[in-house]
Design an enzyme around this catalytic site. Structure first.
Site: not given
Ligand code: PLP
Length: 416
Positions: A234, A270-271, A308, A340
């Protein structure tokens, strides 16, 4: 560890326009560009702020093979949310023991695949029902329990209801879940919470601290020794130029303080933070339309390329890469795709150099949840991805063809 001298954010304006124009010429549009050197920098910044933490990259943000390899080589583990993500992580060379599989209402075939292909992975269960299903399949490996972190405003008890309750076991039942799992022979190794996405401000950091404090309380009362406490991902990135980057130091301090007295490793997953500002989307203007309001720039990327804005009303910066962009008059421009659907708007009402047919536009912070959310709706092939590394570029993912659209259909010409 030495301080890492890399910028805290890469803005869309920081990318080289001539280089991006060249990539658009060479590979065509729409095109995702992912800079692996920047992914690596983002990893280093995170590792620097959290020197004692294990970092598990949330694969769903961008599961491209080159991205996964870059983060594996940097030292990350992988956090996977599906059998497909586990499969891609294994293909990218992650050891099964470096994989956390976060099972959210897991389909049976996902459980069966993961237990077979990566039995040494850590399974993070978000429901006692999932623990039962793992036991039914004879799994007694590494198990963590996902705790539902939220409390409702003004309440002292967990009040997760509705769709939100699908993520995790209520806090007041976490200890019992851990005890039961240990009694059934699982190797109970950790607890986990992931509260949400896009933490950016001091208020967000304070909210994160509360979540970690709740998790710490569960950890202190845990009936088993925990190897790790996973505080989720997050970590946000600034999508708007006026937004400041996340204060990683403050986040790390808040996390450490909240976990005071907890004797377990810290895991972060983190992603977005690792990949978002390492990516841009390039798209070409094909239609310019004057209206009573903003000028419409019709482009070849739409909600099927980058979902998004349509899905979350998310803001992505847009920049004209036209050679003479600086000399053109500014206009109010709305950038719309070829799908569309009236929600097929990439950016509404932006001050941009007057668009002309053939211009290439760059869309910023497209490295996270971009190609991953792309679809073939309207029978549009998904775009190509090019990876940048060490000053070079390389096609990382082919542009899909029209033939790909019907590749899995029966009864069509391909079957005859
Ligand atoms: C989506 C997710 C993340 C990563 O979220 P980011 O906002 O991209 O950092 C980490 N842990 C879990 C369990 C998630 O579902």
């Amino acid at each position: 560890m030495t301080a890492v001298e890399v910028p805290a954010v890469r803005r869309l304006a920081d990318w080289s326009a001539p280089s991006l124009r060249e990539l658009a010429d060479e590979y065509g549009t729409p095109l995702y560009v992912q800079d692996l050197d920047r992914v690596r920098e983002n990893y280093d910044r995170l590792a620097d702020a959290f020197p004692d933490a294990r970092v598990h990259y949330a694969v769903k943000a961008n599961a491209g093979q080159r991205v996964l390899e870059t983060l594996r080589e940097a030292g990350a583990g992988a956090e996977c949310a599906s059998a497909g993500e586990v499969s891609r992580a294994l293909e990218a060379g992650f050891e099964p023991s470096a994989i956390h599989y976060t099972a959210v209402n897991p389909p049976a075939r996902d459980l069966e695949y993961v237990l077979d292909a990566a039995p040494a992975a850590t399974v993070v269960a978000g429901a006692t029902d999932t623990v039962d299903r793992l036991a039914d399949r004879g799994f007694d490996g590494r198990l963590a329990v996902r705790v539902h972190p939220r409390v409702g405003a003004g309440h002292s008890e967990d009040v997760a209801t509705g769709a939100d309750a699908k993520f995790g076991i209520p806090r007041d039942r976490a200890a019992a879940a851990l005890r039961d799992a240990a009694a059934r022979g699982f190797d109970v190794v950790g607890i986990h919470a992931h509260a949400g996405s896009g933490m950016l401000t001091a208020a967000d950091v304070a909210a994160h601290r509360e979540v970690v404090e709740r998790l710490a309380a569960v950890a202190r009362e845990a009936p088993v020794d925990l190897e790790f406490v996973d505080v989720g991902g997050g970590f946000g990135v600034p999508y708007r130029p006026a937004e400041a980057p996340l204060d990683l130091g403050a986040l790390a301090d808040a996390t450490r303080d909240a976990l005071a007295g907890v004797d377990a490793d810290l895991v972060v997953e983190p992603g977005r933070f690792l990949v978002a500002d390492a990516g841009v989307l390039l798209t070409a203007v094909n239609t310019v339309k004057r209206t009573a309001g903003p000028t419409l720039a019709g482009v070849d990327a739409g909600m099927t390329t980058l979902l998004r804005p349509a899905l979350y009303d998310a803001h992505h910066e847009v920049r004209s890469l036209a050679r003479d962009a600086g000399d053109r008059p500014q206009r109010d421009v709305t950038v719309v795709g070829p799908i569309c659907e009236s929600t097929d708007v990439l950016a509404a009402d932006r001050r941009l150099p007057r668009p002309e047919r053939g211009d290439v536009l760059a869309v910023g912070n497209a490295g996270a949840y971009g190609i991953e959310m792309a679809s073939q709706y309207n029978s549009r092939p998904r775009p190509a991805v090019v990876a940048l590394a060490d000053g070079g570029d390389e096609l990382a993912r082919e542009r899909e063809s029209l033939a790909d659209l019907a590749a899995h259909e029966h009864g069509g010409p391909a079957d005859q």
